[in-house]
Structures are given as structure tokens and as C-alpha cells.
Design a protein around this motif. Sequence first.
Motif, PDB file in Angstrom:
ATOM      1  N   GLU A   1       0.813  -1.216   0.000  1.00 40.64           N
ATOM      2  CA  GLU A   1       0.000   0.000   0.000  1.00 40.64           C
ATOM      3  C   GLU A   1       0.845   1.264   0.000  1.00 40.64           C
ATOM      4  OE1 GLU A   1      -2.159  -0.805   3.502  1.00 40.64           O
ATOM      5  OE2 GLU A   1      -3.512  -2.248   2.561  1.00 40.64           O
ATOM      6  N   ASN A   2       2.054   1.187   0.548  1.00 36.31           N
ATOM      7  CA  ASN A   2       2.883   2.376   0.699  1.00 36.31           C
ATOM      8  C   ASN A   2       4.143   2.358  -0.165  1.00 36.31           C
ATOM      9  OD1 ASN A   2       1.712   4.081   3.175  1.00 36.31           O
ATOM     10  ND2 ASN A   2       1.414   1.901   3.582  1.00 36.31           N
ATOM     11  N   GLY A   3       4.243   1.385  -1.080  1.00 33.34           N
ATOM     12  CA  GLY A   3       5.363   1.350  -2.012  1.00 33.34           C
ATOM     13  C   GLY A   3       6.707   1.141  -1.359  1.00 33.34           C
ATOM     14  N   ILE A   4       6.751   0.354  -0.280  1.00 33.55           N
ATOM     15  CA  ILE A   4       7.999   0.084   0.423  1.00 33.55           C
ATOM     16  C   ILE A   4       8.620  -1.193  -0.150  1.00 33.55           C
ATOM     17  CG2 ILE A   4       9.045  -0.455   2.662  1.00 33.55           C
ATOM     18  CD1 ILE A   4       6.711   1.052   3.964  1.00 33.55           C
ATOM     19  N   PRO A   5       9.855  -1.133  -0.656  1.00 23.62           N
ATOM     20  CA  PRO A   5      10.484  -2.340  -1.213  1.00 23.62           C
ATOM     21  C   PRO A   5      10.637  -3.425  -0.151  1.00 23.62           C
ATOM     22  CG  PRO A   5      11.681  -0.370  -1.868  1.00 23.62           C
ATOM     23  CD  PRO A   5      10.710   0.058  -0.813  1.00 23.62           C
ATOM     24  N   TYR A   6      10.322  -4.668  -0.532  1.00 21.00           N
ATOM     25  CA  TYR A   6      10.417  -5.782   0.402  1.00 21.00           C
ATOM     26  C   TYR A   6      10.508  -7.070  -0.391  1.00 21.00           C
ATOM     27  CZ  TYR A   6       5.754  -7.465  -0.692  1.00 21.00           C
ATOM     28  OH  TYR A   6       4.682  -7.988  -1.356  1.00 21.00           O
ATOM     29  N   THR A   7      10.838  -8.135   0.286  1.00 21.16           N
ATOM     30  CA  THR A   7      10.811  -9.474  -0.299  1.00 21.16           C
ATOM     31  C   THR A   7       9.877 -10.340   0.531  1.00 21.16           C
ATOM     32  OG1 THR A   7      13.084  -9.294  -1.115  1.00 21.16           O
ATOM     33  CG2 THR A   7      12.170 -11.511  -0.885  1.00 21.16           C
ATOM     34  N   PRO A   8       8.850 -10.945  -0.086  1.00 18.85           N
ATOM     35  CA  PRO A   8       7.941 -11.811   0.679  1.00 18.85           C
ATOM     36  C   PRO A   8       8.593 -13.157   0.962  1.00 18.85           C
ATOM     37  CG  PRO A   8       7.332 -11.827  -1.629  1.00 18.85           C
ATOM     38  CD  PRO A   8       8.472 -10.852  -1.510  1.00 18.85           C
ATOM     39  N   PHE A   9       8.164 -13.809   2.036  1.00 19.30           N
ATOM     40  CA  PHE A   9       8.675 -15.142   2.322  1.00 19.30           C
ATOM     41  C   PHE A   9       7.573 -16.001   2.918  1.00 19.30           C
ATOM     42  CE2 PHE A   9       9.130 -13.161   6.461  1.00 19.30           C
ATOM     43  CZ  PHE A   9       8.959 -14.193   7.392  1.00 19.30           C
ATOM     44  N   ASP A  10       7.673 -17.295   2.646  1.00 15.90           N
ATOM     45  CA  ASP A  10       6.768 -18.276   3.241  1.00 15.90           C
ATOM     46  C   ASP A  10       7.444 -19.005   4.394  1.00 15.90           C
ATOM     47  OD1 ASP A  10       4.409 -17.982   1.520  1.00 15.90           O
ATOM     48  OD2 ASP A  10       5.725 -18.735  -0.059  1.00 15.90           O
ATOM     49  N   THR A  11       8.720 -19.317   4.215  1.00 15.43           N
ATOM     50  CA  THR A  11       9.514 -19.915   5.297  1.00 15.43           C
ATOM     51  C   THR A  11      10.894 -19.266   5.269  1.00 15.43           C
ATOM     52  OG1 THR A  11      10.617 -21.718   4.109  1.00 15.43           O
ATOM     53  CG2 THR A  11       8.341 -22.106   4.829  1.00 15.43           C
ATOM     54  N   PHE A  12      11.687 -19.557   6.281  1.00 16.43           N
ATOM     55  CA  PHE A  12      13.031 -18.979   6.350  1.00 16.43           C
ATOM     56  C   PHE A  12      13.949 -19.517   5.264  1.00 16.43           C
ATOM     57  CE2 PHE A  12      11.684 -17.091  10.226  1.00 16.43           C
ATOM     58  CZ  PHE A  12      12.607 -16.093  10.528  1.00 16.43           C
ATOM     59  N   ALA A  13      13.565 -20.572   4.578  1.00 14.82           N
ATOM     60  CA  ALA A  13      14.351 -21.045   3.438  1.00 14.82           C
ATOM     61  C   ALA A  13      14.340 -19.993   2.325  1.00 14.82           C
ATOM     62  CB  ALA A  13      13.803 -22.373   2.921  1.00 14.82           C
ATOM     63  N   ASP A  14      13.207 -19.323   2.133  1.00 17.89           N
ATOM     64  CA  ASP A  14      13.123 -18.239   1.147  1.00 17.89           C
ATOM     65  C   ASP A  14      14.080 -17.108   1.520  1.00 17.89           C
ATOM     66  OD1 ASP A  14      11.025 -19.656  -0.081  1.00 17.89           O
ATOM     67  OD2 ASP A  14       9.532 -18.671   1.192  1.00 17.89           O
ATOM     68  N   ILE A  15      14.135 -16.782   2.797  1.00 20.96           N
ATOM     69  CA  ILE A  15      15.025 -15.708   3.266  1.00 20.96           C
ATOM     70  C   ILE A  15      16.478 -16.100   3.047  1.00 20.96           C
ATOM     71  CG2 ILE A  15      15.724 -14.351   5.273  1.00 20.96           C
ATOM     72  CD1 ILE A  15      12.927 -14.783   6.411  1.00 20.96           C
TER      73      ILE A  15
END
Length: 353
Positions: A238-252
Motif C-alpha cells: 500500500e505504501n510502495g515500500i520495497p520488500y521481499t515476501p517469504f513463506d519460510t526462512f528457506a526463502d530468506i
Amino acid sequence: MPIAITPPPVIVKDAPAQAVSDAVPAAGDKKRKIICFSDFDGTIFMQDTGHILFDNHGCGSKRREILDEQIKSGERSFRDVSEEMWGSLNVPFDDGFEVMERELEIDPDFRAFHQFCLDNGIPFNVISAGLKPVLRRVLDAFLGEDRSAHIDIVANGADIAADGSAWRPVWLHGGSELGHDKAQSVAEARRAAELACEDGTVPLIVFIGDGVSDLPAARQADVLFARRGLRLEEYCVENGIPYTPFDTFADIQRELARVQAEDDAQTRGRGLPARFNPRANMWRRVSSRTAVPRYIALSPTREEKMFLWPEAFTELTAAAAAASASATSPVLEKTLSLEKTVSLGEGPVAVQV
């Protein structure tokens, strides 16, 4: 239930492929310092440790839900409500832990991610609005005391009676309506890490979270991970903040390895990180006690306003407001004026507190 999101998320894309020779540090180059901060409840663990205790040994789920709504509406501060919740407990510490051990579920890939941090010299810190003794006991049980000892916990203290008849939070930031200002903790760690780098190298700050209480700390990070489908991700969209989504810490783990390789290739570990956030502290300086910027004033919910600007957006209780009707205090006048201005969509708003 998560709110449906129509705008596309602002997700950090993978770094462009680099030649193998480019990714090899030259003589004198070194790995950049990476520091990880993570929320605890809903992030490392799927459930909330406090909620489990309150529902089973305290005020109960119905009263807790009422108290949660008082936070969301702005009627009471997070600290005030938390004190009532923790104060409702009547259980010895060890007995209270039994229900947490039974009901808590750890992210399936967290243990492997933590080992990745240990192997790569990445300090991993928990930053939480909860109670440090509770979080430490949970980590000791689920990870083992040896591994748990490698995780620093930045959270509130606790004064717990031996018989469990009284639980009292000892707030990390007693002057804040939040009890623990996560943004302040991350900012302080950033400054300390920069001072520790004698050659002027700036460390890369990573934050991992899931919910509304993570908003202030999320804005301090260079690299932000938000659990998919929850409120932190929705706020970033909603606020245009860059981020990376994750489902589990393996994604991170996969993304953080890419970020590290990207930084090595582009900066050789010197100067500013490739993904440096220049606004890390600026938003808090701009949103000082004398001004509420538009992006805060127009944020979607009052709960978010409260976490980003607790002094201005936490209202007095209904009883206090009624008592002050005949002699309105300057603080209440400014709060009411602020709410009126925000509702009209004006901004920025000046507040002299």
C-alpha cells in the motif's frame, strides 16, 4: 484473514548475473558485515507466545480480543493494554511454559537459516515487544541452549513472582507508549555497528517481520522480508515500500545469499551497501514531535498510526475524555485537532507536544 491486495507488490528483484571473476573479491577486499533482526511472534514462531499465555492462564481469549480492539482503535496505548494482559496472568513461570511448548510451532526452516547465519558470521537478533525471559526459554527449548545462546534478544524485561501471582513487564523504553520502540533499537544497533567498522564500511541491516508492530523497525532496514499474506506485506504494498515476501526462512536464506553475492560483486565490501536505505533514519527525524508527515497521517488504519506515531495517535480513554470535557487539556485539544485534520485528508499536520 489477510486482506486482498490489488496493487502489485514492490518486490526486490534478483541482482543481474555477474561474471564469475567479478564475484571474487580482489586483494584487500572483505565481506560486508550483515546484521539480521527478526520479530519473534508470527515470524520465527507461527503463534503468539503472549496470546497462548493469556488465553490459557490469564484474561482469556474473549477479553484479549476486546483489549486488542482497544489498541487497534487507538482508545488505549499498546503499553497500557499489554500491562493489563500480562498482569492478568496467575501461573508460575515453568507451568506457563508447558502450554507454550505444547502449542507453539516453529518455522520449519528456521533452524537451517540460523545455522546459515552462524556459518557466514551473520549476527542474528530477535527484536520483540514481548518479554525477554519468555522468549529465551522458548528458544532454549526449541533450539537447545547452545544454539539459543548465539541469538541476542532485544525485548522487554519482566518481574514475575515466584508463585506466578504477579507478572509485570519491565519496559525497555519506559518513555514510549509502545514500551519497546523497535525502530530505536534497530537504529541504535546500526550506529553501534558503523562505529565498530574502523574503515568506514557501513553494515547491511536486514529485518524480518510479519505484522503492524514491525512497521517502525521495517523502515530502518536496508533489506526487508515480510511474511507473505500478512499485515506487514500489505502495508509495504500500500505504501510502495520495497520488500521481499517469504513463506519460510528457506526463502530468506536463498535471497540473503543473493544479496550478499550482489554486494560483493558491486562494492567489494567497501563503502555503502548495494542495497543501502538512505531513508533509514530520515523518516524518524522528519516525523519528530513537531510534525506528522502525510504518509503517516494517511496510513490505512489507526493501529498503524499508533505504532508509527504513538504520542499523537493514541487517544485518551473514554473515561478520561469525558472527565476532561469541562476543562479540556492542551494535549487532548491537540489530539482531537489532529484527528479532525487527518479525517479531512490534510497534511502534514503540526503538533506541538
